[in-house]
Design a protein around this motif. Structure first.
Motif, PDB file in Angstrom:
ATOM      1  N   LYS A  10       0.788  -1.190  -0.023  1.00  0.00           N
ATOM      2  CA  LYS A  10       0.074   0.026   0.070  1.00  0.00           C
ATOM      3  C   LYS A  10       0.896   1.248  -0.052  1.00  0.00           C
ATOM      4  CE  LYS A  10      -4.143   1.856   0.739  1.00  0.00           C
ATOM      5  NZ  LYS A  10      -4.005   3.159   0.530  1.00  0.00           N
ATOM      6  N   LYS A  11       2.109   1.230   0.823  1.00  0.00           N
ATOM      7  CA  LYS A  11       2.652   2.199   0.738  1.00  0.00           C
ATOM      8  C   LYS A  11       3.541   2.649  -0.675  1.00  0.00           C
ATOM      9  CE  LYS A  11       4.065   2.050   5.622  1.00  0.00           C
ATOM     10  NZ  LYS A  11       5.064   1.747   6.645  1.00  0.00           N
ATOM     11  N   ASP A  14       0.625   4.134  -2.673  1.00  0.00           N
ATOM     12  CA  ASP A  14       0.209   5.498  -2.321  1.00  0.00           C
ATOM     13  C   ASP A  14       1.558   6.661  -2.555  1.00  0.00           C
ATOM     14  OD1 ASP A  14      -2.191   4.631  -1.574  1.00  0.00           O
ATOM     15  OD2 ASP A  14      -1.540   4.655   0.800  1.00  0.00           O
TER      16      ASP A  14
END
Length: 104
Positions: A10-11, A14
């Motif tokens: 997810k990082k 993002d």
């Protein structure tokens, strides 16, 4: 075998990092829920290995992490040192980020 957690993925997403995401589930599973990426079913990986990027991080996922782990091991045997298994698969993604996903 290298692994990446759903939080680490997810990082990456993002941050706009340049990586390749590959979904190795079957078409009916992809239709239920997915987080994007190139769809290459596990059984078709050998015939589509030319679609896997060698110059960037490759993250492979499936339902639980078992099939994607097998694919990562296959890629490693073929000389890819940049492939990571998404630990826990789409089930882990559902648990951490999207409980509404139609996956069980």
């Amino acid at each position: 075998m290298k692994e990446i957690s759903v939080n680490e993925l997810k990082k990456l997403m993002d941050s706009g990092a340049d990586f390749q995401l590959i979904d190795v589930r079957e078409p009916n599973e992809v239709a239920q829920a997915n987080i994007g990426g190139l769809h290459i079913p596990m059984g078709n990986m050998a015939d589509n290995i030319d679609k896997v990027e060698k110059g960037k991080q490759v993250v492979v996922y499936c339902r639980s992490g078992r099939r994607s782990g097998t694919v990562v091991e296959f890629l490693e045997r073929k000389g890819f040192d940049n492939a990571y298994n998404m630990a826990g698969g789409i089930l882990a993604w559902k648990a951490e980020f999207d409980p509404t996903m139609d996956v069980n």
